[in-house]
Write a protein that holds these residues in place. Structure first.
Motif, PDB file in Angstrom:
ATOM      1  N   SER A  98       0.468  18.983  -1.762  1.00 24.80           N
ATOM      2  CA  SER A  98       0.341  17.622  -1.227  1.00 24.80           C
ATOM      3  C   SER A  98       0.629  17.620   0.271  1.00 24.80           C
ATOM      4  O   SER A  98       0.166  16.748   1.000  1.00 24.80           O
TER       5      SER A  98
ATOM      6  N   GLU B 230       6.363  15.829   3.990  1.00 25.32           N
ATOM      7  CA  GLU B 230       7.729  15.797   3.443  1.00 25.32           C
ATOM      8  C   GLU B 230       8.537  17.018   3.887  1.00 25.32           C
ATOM      9  O   GLU B 230       9.527  17.359   3.249  1.00 25.32           O
TER      10      GLU B 230
ATOM     11  N   ASN C  12      10.007  14.715  -4.854  1.00 29.33           N
ATOM     12  CA  ASN C  12      10.540  16.029  -4.471  1.00 29.33           C
ATOM     13  C   ASN C  12      11.654  15.853  -3.470  1.00 29.33           C
ATOM     14  O   ASN C  12      11.737  14.834  -2.784  1.00 29.33           O
TER      15      ASN C  12
ATOM     16  N   GLU D 192      13.008  -3.038  -1.440  1.00 31.03           N
ATOM     17  CA  GLU D 192      12.072  -3.880  -2.209  1.00 31.03           C
ATOM     18  C   GLU D 192      12.548  -4.038  -3.658  1.00 31.03           C
ATOM     19  O   GLU D 192      12.538  -5.144  -4.204  1.00 31.03           O
TER      20      GLU D 192
ATOM     21  N   GLY E 162       1.262  -0.564  -6.103  1.00 35.43           N
ATOM     22  CA  GLY E 162       0.821   0.389  -5.079  1.00 35.43           C
ATOM     23  C   GLY E 162       0.008  -0.311  -4.009  1.00 35.43           C
ATOM     24  O   GLY E 162       0.052  -1.534  -3.866  1.00 35.43           O
TER      25      GLY E 162
ATOM     26  N   VAL F  93      11.415   1.299  -0.323  1.00 37.31           N
ATOM     27  CA  VAL F  93      11.286   0.982  -1.750  1.00 37.31           C
ATOM     28  C   VAL F  93      12.631   0.515  -2.313  1.00 37.31           C
ATOM     29  O   VAL F  93      12.693  -0.434  -3.106  1.00 37.31           O
TER      30      VAL F  93
ATOM     31  N   LYS G 108       6.224   8.932  -1.571  1.00 41.40           N
ATOM     32  CA  LYS G 108       6.651  10.090  -0.788  1.00 41.40           C
ATOM     33  C   LYS G 108       8.053   9.827  -0.227  1.00 41.40           C
ATOM     34  O   LYS G 108       8.484   8.669  -0.112  1.00 41.40           O
ATOM     35  N   SER G 109       8.738  10.900   0.143  1.00 37.88           N
ATOM     36  CA  SER G 109      10.151  10.813   0.522  1.00 37.88           C
ATOM     37  C   SER G 109      10.439   9.789   1.626  1.00 37.88           C
ATOM     38  O   SER G 109      11.439   9.069   1.567  1.00 37.88           O
TER      39      SER G 109
ATOM     40  N   TYR H 283       6.109   2.672  -9.559  1.00 38.39           N
ATOM     41  CA  TYR H 283       6.283   2.045  -8.236  1.00 38.39           C
ATOM     42  C   TYR H 283       5.883   3.046  -7.153  1.00 38.39           C
ATOM     43  O   TYR H 283       6.575   4.022  -6.897  1.00 38.39           O
ATOM     44  N   GLY H 284       4.729   2.778  -6.510  1.00 41.49           N
ATOM     45  CA  GLY H 284       4.175   3.704  -5.526  1.00 41.49           C
ATOM     46  C   GLY H 284       3.132   4.566  -6.200  1.00 41.49           C
ATOM     47  O   GLY H 284       3.235   5.792  -6.243  1.00 41.49           O
ATOM     48  N   ALA H 285       2.127   3.908  -6.764  1.00 40.19           N
ATOM     49  CA  ALA H 285       1.129   4.613  -7.578  1.00 40.19           C
ATOM     50  C   ALA H 285       0.106   5.328  -6.688  1.00 40.19           C
ATOM     51  O   ALA H 285      -0.818   4.712  -6.166  1.00 40.19           O
TER      52      ALA H 285
ATOM     53  N   ALA I 200       9.288   7.043   2.207  1.00 37.71           N
ATOM     54  CA  ALA I 200       9.187   5.634   1.789  1.00 37.71           C
ATOM     55  C   ALA I 200      10.359   5.183   0.917  1.00 37.71           C
ATOM     56  O   ALA I 200      10.455   4.002   0.566  1.00 37.71           O
TER      57      ALA I 200
END
Ligand SMILES: NC(=O)c1ccc[n+]([C@@H]2O[C@H](COP(=O)([O-])OP(=O)(O)OC[C@H]3O[C@@H](n4cnc5c(N)ncnc54)[C@H](OP(=O)(O)O)[C@@H]3O)[C@@H](O)[C@H]2O)c1
Length: 358
Positions: free
Chosen positions: A290, A302, A126, A110, A50, A107, A100-101, A26-28, A103
């Motif tokens: 990243s 992040e 992370n 959802e 994604g 999520v 990423k944090s 989830y979140g590719a 989001a």
């Protein structure tokens, strides 16, 4: 569905040596496409959720995965179940959250709408607090904190490269049992920890380099080969380590040396560091953090979940963490375009020493 690009024999018994409990990524993005792709290449039942831009890349190119020590896996578009619709997650027994944090909150909402009770969810993000946030939104599901130790670099549309070493970590839980073989068979085994917090802190100590790498705006290997940048990281780590000691948290040992020795190692002259820490420099020469990629793409970073976490720990002790505070401020300034984005090691070190009052 045909599984292509697989390194396995054609015998179906070899291709599916474990129960086929579906896995949803989830979140590719970088991490999700790489881990999901490796699982898929090993014959697991994987679906991806994604964004349309990644979906379109995969429709056009499939997935091409590689490992810095060798190893290539190719999956054609027809082998990949990629959707932009959250509903897809409801058919999975295991959901890996790889956004990423910032989001996580969205999520969680959802997933709350679609995941049936009993689903196992791992946050492979992370920072701290993601599993707690997901857990609050997902009663009746098993939510576990995970940790991805290695870097994944996006080299082109659908091309993801593991650029450094380490084993996936996760909070130990009996509900993971049906999924362990899929990870082991893919070559990305899950190491289970009764207490994941020391593992998360050990990773966060390394992630303190993300801000330095983003401000340096050069590849990780080049940055870590220069003593001035390493001294910046040593200052940030030493500050975090002192706070961890006050909190009674001993970071897990992810490297041959205990975490408390890292600042001294980083401070070594270049020739000695290259000898003593050759494994730390075993990074693909093009890999960046990243956070560097986020800054380059104009996305929020992040930083609040990494150096920000050190600031929160300092606050809990009624004190300050001036080096991490400065890095936090500089990255936010870089996000808004109000500071330069190519700090030399010497100029960043001078800035941090000044912040530390040294
Ligand atoms: N990359 C690495 O080397 C690495 C290594 C270890 C750990 N990590 C950690 O792993 C996590 C993921 O990092 P990453 O580099 O893989 O991030 P990424 O490349 O940005 O991938 C996340 C993907 O999820 C998408 N997304 C966000 N919200 C979504 C939603 N509600 N539904 C569906 N898709 C959604 C994002 O789209 P948008 O861009 O549109 O938001 C993005 O395409 C982070 O916490 C990171 O710190 C990364």
């Amino acid at each position: 569905m045909a599984r292509a690009g697989v390194r396995l024999a054609e015998d179906p018994a070899v291709r599916h040596p474990y129960p086929m409990a579906g896995i949803c990524i989830y979140g590719a993005g970088s991490v999700g496409c790489y881990i999901g792709g490796r699982l898929l290449a090993a014959g697991a039942d994987v679906r991806f959720v994604g964004r349309e831009r990644i979906a379109s890349d995969i429709r056009g190119h499939g997935l091409a995965l590689s490992h810095y020590q060798g190893g290539h896996w190719r999956l054609p578009p027809s082998a990949i179940d990629f959707s932009t619709n959250a509903e897809v997650a409801k058919r999975a027994g295991l959901v890996l959250v790889t956004v990423k944090s910032a989001a996580t909150r969205t999520v969680a909402l959802e997933l709350a709408k679609v995941l049936p009770p009993g689903t196992v969810v791992i946050s492979f993000q992370n920072g701290f607090g993601h599993a707690d946030r997901l857990h609050t939104a997902l009663p009746g599901r098993t939510v576990l904190q995970g940790m991805v130790p290695f870097n994944v670099v996006t080299l082109g549309p659908g091309i993801f490269h593991q650029a450094s070493q380490g084993a996936l970590a996760v909070e130990a839980h009996v509900e993971l049992a049906p999924h362990l073989a899929a990870f082991a068979f893919s070559g990305l085994p899950l190491s289970q920890y009764r207490d994941i917090v020391p593992v998360q802190w050990a990773k966060l100590l390394f992630n303190l380099n993300n801000a330095i790498n983003a401000l340096a705006n050069i590849p990780l290997k080049e940055e870590l080969s220069q003593r001035a940048y390493r001294r910046c990281l040593a200052l940030a780590q030493a500050e975090a380590l002192a706070l961890l000691e006050r909190s009674g948290i001993r970071p897990a040992r992810l490297t041959p040396l205990p975490a408390s020795w890292l600042p001294r190692l980083l401070d070594a002259p270049d020739w000695l560091f290259a000898r003593l820490a050759s494994k730390m420099l075993m990074i693909d020469p093009v890999a960046r953090s990243s956070m560097a990629d986020d800054l380059a793409a104009g996305r929020p970073t992040e930083i609040d979940w990494i150096n920000g976490e050190v600031l929160r720990l300092a606050e809990q002790h009624g004190t300050r963490a001036p080096v991490n505070e400065r890095l936090h401020a500089l990255v936010h300034a870089a996000e808004s375009g109000t500071t330069r984005r190519h700090w030399s090691g010497e100029s960043l070190l001078a800035e941090l020493l000044q912040a530390a009052g040294a």
